[in-house]
Scaffold this active site. Structure first.
Site, PDB file in Angstrom:
ATOM      1  N   HIS A 277       4.427  -1.039  11.693  1.00  0.00           N
ATOM      2  CA  HIS A 277       4.638  -0.681  13.065  1.00  0.00           C
ATOM      3  C   HIS A 277       3.244  -0.958  13.610  1.00  0.00           C
ATOM      4  CE1 HIS A 277       4.642   2.280  16.057  1.00  0.00           C
ATOM      5  NE2 HIS A 277       3.484   2.651  15.898  1.00  0.00           N
ATOM      6  N   GLU A 278       2.281  -0.692  13.050  1.00  0.00           N
ATOM      7  CA  GLU A 278       0.743  -1.239  13.502  1.00  0.00           C
ATOM      8  C   GLU A 278       0.547  -2.626  14.001  1.00  0.00           C
ATOM      9  OE1 GLU A 278      -0.652   1.416  14.631  1.00  0.00           O
ATOM     10  OE2 GLU A 278       0.252   3.012  13.576  1.00  0.00           O
ATOM     11  N   HIS A 281       1.725  -3.654  17.273  1.00  0.00           N
ATOM     12  CA  HIS A 281       1.011  -3.470  18.268  1.00  0.00           C
ATOM     13  C   HIS A 281       0.128  -4.655  18.833  1.00  0.00           C
ATOM     14  CE1 HIS A 281       2.126   0.526  19.118  1.00  0.00           C
ATOM     15  NE2 HIS A 281       1.610   1.326  18.084  1.00  0.00           N
ATOM     16  N   ASP A 359       8.268   0.322  16.760  1.00  0.00           N
ATOM     17  CA  ASP A 359       9.172   0.933  15.719  1.00  0.00           C
ATOM     18  C   ASP A 359      10.462  -0.114  15.369  1.00  0.00           C
ATOM     19  OD1 ASP A 359       7.811   3.192  15.285  1.00  0.00           O
ATOM     20  OD2 ASP A 359       9.176   4.445  16.622  1.00  0.00           O
TER      21      ASP A 359
END
Length: 419
Positions: A277-278, A281, A359
């Protein structure tokens, strides 16, 4: 064209650039998370966990909203009455009353007063966190962290105040242009230096020990095409029981940071899901987009302050003759506070869309929506998150989709991909 005309034109360009950045780089919609799936997920969560999380959030809520209301009220009193101007004048008087003294001592006094009036609510929050076992910091550690925060804010604030009012004095007609450029530059600079210089003030970071998990995380980043300098473990457990991870920095400073609490609470597969998920970004340049929009917003805010500064009614309320007067700093704080309160729901909505995209990216990268859903259950339990918070509060300030939304999105993704 007059300086004011150029200011209006530049403001229009900056606002247009900001809107285009958001329109092109922030998702216009979110992956499906059917409400029926949300309700089914909610029913499957342990009743005791949900009740305790809602009790915890209910205990935090009065202090949080009171802090927002009192902070705004104090900002308006300092900016829309002569109180702010008098405070700046009094703070600068022991240092000779020179404009530099008013800008530095007076400006910092206004900021400190605004912080102090909300300090009881911060203490309330710490007390609630301690009572529910979420804080491991203790009052001594909490006080040290608070003082560190004040010290860092004072240093950054002093540089910004001195630079801002120096430009006002040297370029009284065109200060808005130099100020806008300086504000944007400061936002960009802080985005690069905060991970390297400021984060270590509050936490210790150590490289993750070599092993299967570190190898899997680095392989995941390579497979995603995201260059990562290192994988670090933050000693978050000395402050909190909450679990988390994030990607910090740009280019050569980018690193994956994992809370030590996450390593203790979650399985390796769940840790990998959080990291995925990170990484999303970084993949979608969300931090860079946020930095650019923040820089554009800071520049636009300076120009808007310049234009509003010629409004005689506001100046009379503040008890000053010009926005260039350091005694008008309270008025600037009041205007910024109002904009912050009004813009919060918009920022929260955009953040939720970005997080929902991350997500979906994580589930596509790992190919494991079941583990993603399991991780959301674990996060909700460890962080005492209300899995389905009140709608009004969610719409106003929630930066992430709710737990049940994320679980529902995982189920929708699994149906779509057959996993």
């Amino acid at each position: 064209m007059s300086p004011r005309g150029w200011a209006v034109f530049t403001l229009a360009v900056l606002v247009t650039a900001g809107l285009l950045t958001v329109a092109l780089l922030v998702p216009g919609s979110r992956p499906p998370a059917p409400r029926a799936d949300q309700l089914a997920a909610l029913r499957e969560l342990p009743v005791e966990q949900v009740e305790r999380a809602r009790e915890f959030r209910a205990a935090l809520r009065p202090g949080s909203w009171a802090a927002l209301a009192v902070g705004l009220l104090v900002a308006l009193l300092l900016g829309l009455t002569p109180l702010g101007a008098r405070l700046v004048e009094l703070a600068g008087r022991p240092f000779g009353g020179h404009w530099t003294a008013q800008a530095l001592a007076g400006g910092l006094a206004v900021v400190l007063l605004a912080d102090l009036v909300t300090l009881p609510f911060a203490a309330w929050r710490q007390a609630v966190l301690t009572r529910y076992g979420m804080s491991t910091n203790g009052w001594g550690g909490w006080t040290v962290d608070l003082l560190k925060s004040y010290a860092l804010s004072a240093v950054v604030g002093a540089v910004a105040l001195l630079g801002f009012y120096t430009v006002l004095r040297l370029a009284p007609r065109w200060w808005w242009a130099f100020g806008a450029a300086g504000a944007a530059g400061l936002v960009l600079l802080l985005s690069f230096v905060l991970p390297v210089l400021v984060e270590p003030v509050f936490n210790r970071f150590t490289p993750m020990e070599p092993g299967p998990l570190r190898t899997e995380v680095m392989d995941l980043a390579a497979r995603d095409g995201v260059p990562v300098r290192d994988v670090l473990v933050a000693d978050a457990s000395r402050r909190t029981r909450a679990v988390n991870a994030y990607v910090s920095g740009f280019g050569p400073t980018r690193r994956i940071v994992v809370y030590d609490t996450l390593l203790r609470e979650a399985t390796p597969q769940e840790v990998t899901s959080v990291v995925a998920h990170e990484l999303a970004h970084a993949k979608h340049r969300d931090v860079l987009v946020g930095t650019v929009t923040g820089a554009l917003g800071a520049a636009a805010a300076v120009i808007a302050l310049y234009l509003l500064g010629s409004w005689g009614g506001l100046l009379r309320l503040a008890g000053v003759d010009s926005i260039r007067d350091p005694r008008a700093f309270g008025l600037l704080v009041a205007l910024v506070a109002l904009v912050g309160v009004v813009s919060t729901p918009v920022q929260a909505m955009l953040s939720r869309r970005v997080e929902a995209r991350a997500d979906a990216h994580a589930m596509a990268l790992t190919g494991d929506p079941a583990t993603f859903e399991a991780m959301q259950r674990r996060l909700a339990g460890a962080n005492l998150a209300d899995p389905d918070p009140p709608r009004w509060e969610y719409l106003y300030s929630a930066s992430h989709p709710s737990t049940v939304e994320r679980m529902a999105a995982a189920r929708a993704h699994a149906r779509e991909t057959g996993r």
